[in-house]
Scaffold this motif. Structure first.
Motif, PDB file in Angstrom:
ATOM      1  N   LEU A 113       0.829  -1.206   0.000  1.00  0.00           N
ATOM      2  CA  LEU A 113       0.000   0.000   0.000  1.00  0.00           C
ATOM      3  C   LEU A 113       0.863   1.255   0.000  1.00  0.00           C
ATOM      4  O   LEU A 113       0.560   2.238  -0.675  1.00  0.00           O
ATOM      5  CB  LEU A 113      -0.927  -0.005   1.218  1.00  0.00           C
ATOM      6  N   GLN A 114       1.953   1.222   0.754  1.00  0.00           N
ATOM      7  CA  GLN A 114       2.851   2.371   0.774  1.00  0.00           C
ATOM      8  C   GLN A 114       3.518   2.579  -0.575  1.00  0.00           C
ATOM      9  O   GLN A 114       3.873   3.705  -0.930  1.00  0.00           O
ATOM     10  CB  GLN A 114       3.902   2.191   1.865  1.00  0.00           C
ATOM     11  N   ASP A 118      -3.465  -0.027  -4.979  1.00  0.00           N
ATOM     12  CA  ASP A 118      -4.835   0.306  -4.593  1.00  0.00           C
ATOM     13  C   ASP A 118      -5.467  -0.801  -3.760  1.00  0.00           C
ATOM     14  O   ASP A 118      -6.381  -0.554  -2.981  1.00  0.00           O
ATOM     15  CB  ASP A 118      -5.686   0.551  -5.838  1.00  0.00           C
ATOM     16  N   ASP A 119      -4.984  -2.021  -3.934  1.00  0.00           N
ATOM     17  CA  ASP A 119      -5.498  -3.156  -3.177  1.00  0.00           C
ATOM     18  C   ASP A 119      -4.511  -4.300  -3.333  1.00  0.00           C
ATOM     19  O   ASP A 119      -3.536  -4.210  -4.091  1.00  0.00           O
ATOM     20  CB  ASP A 119      -6.882  -3.571  -3.686  1.00  0.00           C
ATOM     21  N   THR A 183      -1.653   7.307  -0.514  1.00  0.00           N
ATOM     22  CA  THR A 183      -2.446   6.773  -1.612  1.00  0.00           C
ATOM     23  C   THR A 183      -3.837   7.403  -1.572  1.00  0.00           C
ATOM     24  O   THR A 183      -4.201   8.099  -0.609  1.00  0.00           O
ATOM     25  CB  THR A 183      -2.575   5.251  -1.516  1.00  0.00           C
ATOM     26  N   LYS A 185      -6.779   5.982  -1.119  1.00  0.00           N
ATOM     27  CA  LYS A 185      -7.601   5.494  -0.012  1.00  0.00           C
ATOM     28  C   LYS A 185      -7.063   5.965   1.329  1.00  0.00           C
ATOM     29  O   LYS A 185      -7.844   6.232   2.252  1.00  0.00           O
ATOM     30  CB  LYS A 185      -7.679   3.968  -0.051  1.00  0.00           C
ATOM     31  N   GLU A 186      -5.748   6.075   1.453  1.00  0.00           N
ATOM     32  CA  GLU A 186      -5.184   6.619   2.695  1.00  0.00           C
ATOM     33  C   GLU A 186      -5.635   8.057   2.899  1.00  0.00           C
ATOM     34  O   GLU A 186      -5.976   8.456   4.014  1.00  0.00           O
ATOM     35  CB  GLU A 186      -3.659   6.539   2.651  1.00  0.00           C
ATOM     36  N   TRP A 211     -14.625   2.806   1.292  1.00  0.00           N
ATOM     37  CA  TRP A 211     -14.505   1.659   0.393  1.00  0.00           C
ATOM     38  C   TRP A 211     -15.825   1.220  -0.239  1.00  0.00           C
ATOM     39  O   TRP A 211     -15.859   0.245  -0.970  1.00  0.00           O
ATOM     40  CB  TRP A 211     -13.890   0.470   1.134  1.00  0.00           C
ATOM     41  N   THR A 219      -8.436  -4.686   5.575  1.00  0.00           N
ATOM     42  CA  THR A 219      -8.157  -3.537   4.719  1.00  0.00           C
ATOM     43  C   THR A 219      -8.062  -2.265   5.541  1.00  0.00           C
ATOM     44  O   THR A 219      -7.136  -1.463   5.378  1.00  0.00           O
ATOM     45  CB  THR A 219      -9.249  -3.388   3.644  1.00  0.00           C
ATOM     46  N   THR A 222      -4.888  -2.347   7.829  1.00  0.00           N
ATOM     47  CA  THR A 222      -3.659  -2.179   7.066  1.00  0.00           C
ATOM     48  C   THR A 222      -3.453  -0.729   6.660  1.00  0.00           C
ATOM     49  O   THR A 222      -2.344  -0.194   6.745  1.00  0.00           O
ATOM     50  CB  THR A 222      -3.675  -3.076   5.817  1.00  0.00           C
ATOM     51  N   HIS A 223      -4.517  -0.071   6.222  1.00  0.00           N
ATOM     52  CA  HIS A 223      -4.402   1.340   5.837  1.00  0.00           C
ATOM     53  C   HIS A 223      -4.109   2.219   7.054  1.00  0.00           C
ATOM     54  O   HIS A 223      -3.341   3.181   6.946  1.00  0.00           O
ATOM     55  CB  HIS A 223      -5.684   1.791   5.136  1.00  0.00           C
ATOM     56  N   SER A 226      -0.451   1.775   7.840  1.00  0.00           N
ATOM     57  CA  SER A 226       0.370   2.491   6.874  1.00  0.00           C
ATOM     58  C   SER A 226       0.361   3.991   7.155  1.00  0.00           C
ATOM     59  O   SER A 226       1.412   4.652   7.120  1.00  0.00           O
ATOM     60  CB  SER A 226      -0.135   2.220   5.458  1.00  0.00           C
TER      61      SER A 226
END
Length: 251
Positions: A113-114, A118-119, A183, A185-186, A211, A219, A222-223, A226
């Motif tokens: 993700l970093q 995107d997934d 990103t 989503k972040e 999402w 998900t 994890t975000h 990050s």
């Protein structure tokens, strides 16, 4: 050697910036080092109506990614590190990237993700799961922004909390004046939390707002992990066990 006898050829009718609905077929670049996995994935995508270009190296991926709508990227490639390939693709533009990998640890997912993915999909995976993730990523990538401010911006162009600055217009984040690369989503997740600092936002609400209908507890975690790393520490995003998360208030 690529799965096909010839190098991928740009489609005359599609491009990464094409306007398309989520029901359309896409041109997908499969970057997979394992021949069996490459052929299996290519056949599955073609059965669902997509056009597939398949290559087995990072060098070929960097040569052809601009001709497709989406990249499915194996992280274990024979010539280049898959994470570096992902970074190069993301630095060059907004082509959606999904990493397909056997690396299943949380750290590996965070690193992907970093790097700009995107997934991610962990091997072995089911075809239905993969197609659902494709749909979700493409829906987000081609979503038309509403003219009115959404819940994440709360109508405010710039959100500032101590040294943290979030610009919703430019979608840029700064910490103490230094840019923080995030990103899509972040950014959406951080902007949502920053719209109500100190207020606990449930996982369910986060998933729905950021999402859509692509649900995964991992998900979100994890975000968040990050983002904590990029913001300089875990103290910025507080976990409220059993409920969700909140952005810490700055006195």
């Amino acid at each position: 050697m690529a799965a096909r006898s010839t190098a991928p050829t740009p489609s005359p009718t599609t491009s990464p910036s094409s306007s398309r609905s989520i029901s359309d077929a896409w041109r997908i670049l499969v970057v997979e080092g394992d021949r069996t996995d490459r052929v299996t994935l290519t056949e599955a995508l073609e059965r669902h109506g997509h056009t597939v270009d398949a290559v087995d190296s990072g060098g070929e991926a960097l040569a052809w990614f601009e001709t497709v709508d989406l990249v499915l990227l194996d992280l274990d490639l024979p010539d280049l590190d898959g994470l570096e390939v992902c970074r190069e693709i993301r630095a060059a533009g907004d082509v959606p990237v999904i990493t397909v990998t056997s690396r299943a640890s949380e750290l590996d997912c965070v690193l992907a993700l970093q790097a700009g993915a995107d997934d991610y999909v962990i091997k072995p995976y089911g075809t239905r799961e993969l197609m659902a993730r494709l749909d979700a990523v493409m829906r987000r990538a081609h979503r038309t922004p509403a003219p009115a401010p959404d819940a994440a911006t709360d109508g405010t162009a710039v959100l500032e909390h101590g040294p943290l600055r979030i610009d919703n217009d430019s979608r840029e984040v700064q910490m103490a004046g230094r840019p923080v690369p995030v990103t899509r989503k972040e950014f959406d997740l951080l902007a949502l939390l920053a719209s109500a600092p100190g207020q606990v936002i449930s996982r369910e609400y986060i998933m729905r707002e950021v999402w859509g209908d692509s649900w995964s507890r991992r998900t979100v975690d994890t975000h968040v992990s990050s983002l904590r790393g990029k913001l300089g520490g875990p103290e910025w995003i507080v976990t409220v066990r059993g409920i969700g998360f909140k952005l810490r208030t700055v006195q």
